[in-house]
Design an enzyme around this catalytic site. Sequence first.
Site, PDB file in Angstrom:
ATOM      1  N   LYS A  65       0.434  -1.277   0.235  1.00 24.39           N
ATOM      2  CA  LYS A  65      -0.144  -0.366   0.202  1.00 24.39           C
ATOM      3  C   LYS A  65       0.834   1.130   0.113  1.00 24.39           C
ATOM      4  O   LYS A  65       0.392   2.359  -0.137  1.00 24.39           O
ATOM      5  CB  LYS A  65      -0.854   0.216   0.994  1.00 24.39           C
ATOM      6  CG  LYS A  65      -0.235   0.391   2.356  1.00 24.39           C
ATOM      7  CD  LYS A  65      -1.568   0.163   3.522  1.00 24.39           C
ATOM      8  CE  LYS A  65      -0.415   0.763   5.032  1.00 24.39           C
ATOM      9  NZ  LYS A  65      -1.976   0.650   6.076  1.00 24.39           N
ATOM     10  N   ARG A 141       1.057   4.404  18.857  1.00 26.17           N
ATOM     11  CA  ARG A 141      -0.536   4.967  18.755  1.00 26.17           C
ATOM     12  C   ARG A 141      -1.340   3.731  20.042  1.00 26.17           C
ATOM     13  O   ARG A 141      -2.345   4.941  20.220  1.00 26.17           O
ATOM     14  CB  ARG A 141      -0.425   4.387  17.322  1.00 26.17           C
ATOM     15  CG  ARG A 141      -0.030   4.658  16.123  1.00 26.17           C
ATOM     16  CD  ARG A 141      -0.382   4.295  14.638  1.00 26.17           C
ATOM     17  NE  ARG A 141       0.470   5.581  14.044  1.00 26.17           N
ATOM     18  CZ  ARG A 141      -0.313   5.535  12.760  1.00 26.17           C
ATOM     19  NH1 ARG A 141      -1.399   5.286  12.247  1.00 26.17           N
ATOM     20  NH2 ARG A 141       0.694   5.981  11.934  1.00 26.17           N
TER      21      ARG A 141
END
Length: 303
Positions: A65, A141
């Site tokens: 990606k 995160r």
Amino acid sequence: MAQSGQVADAVSRMTGRPVELVEITTYGDTSREHLAQMGGTGVFVTALRDALHRGEVDFAVHSLKDLPTAQPEELALAAVPVREDPRDVVVARDALKFTDLPRGARIGTGSPRRMAQLNAYALGHGLDIETVPIRGNVDTRIGYVRDGRLDAVVLAAAGLTRIGRIDEATDFLSVDTVLPAPGQGALAIECAADNADLIASLARLDDPFTRVAVTAERSLLAALEAGCSAPVGALADLLADGQIVKEMRLRGVVGTPDGRSLVQLSTTGPVPETHDQAMTLGRELAAEMLAQGAAGLMGERAH
């Protein structure tokens, strides 16, 4: 590093030769800017390709990606191995599902694509959420949730799986809710285009179904003239009748980050048997999306 190590092990088993991992830091790894500000395209790839050009490494492993849609002539995409789960997952406080988050929940993601679709879903289903732009590695995160700064973060299932932490996901987002990024969950193994022996060796890791699927998805992205950081989701999946694969369905979505404007379409046809057929599938769906106003939803288009 985790996914490169897995590929290195596979190549060693296949060839009987040792594979040395060479750690390369990319601009995308070190920059604190959000992907949209960096331009997205190539920020995780350029340094690895430069090392290939200089002969410092024999092959490079990318998250597909992150790979720009234009393939340099001097480099070959030697293998696209079997794809991991392409879905996005939620890591939320108190083991909550996405739809069980409290009103006003703050959800962190660095992806305009995720923001657009999460906000669109929330608007359509009476949820009250705030998407918060974040950067950083998995620990950073998830740390935002653990320390209470965020109620949840959204990550790629494949990334968590490859580092052995998928059990930290509290919810898997259906692709009907959030379409993944084109190529999400797949790896790209790249080497010099003139190294026929290495291409032949690496090609043994290639999965034909994964390759045609991601080719169609990336063709859609390219035809939309959108970069890796654009709010574009796409997924090509195989439709089977029992054990027999009959067709391929390609779905695409483009939206504004606030989720108020969305163009989402799909097309179904025979499973592409060639690269060109897969490219055509993507281009045709992109043309339909552009006809419905997709270009106006992407902000700065990539050229």
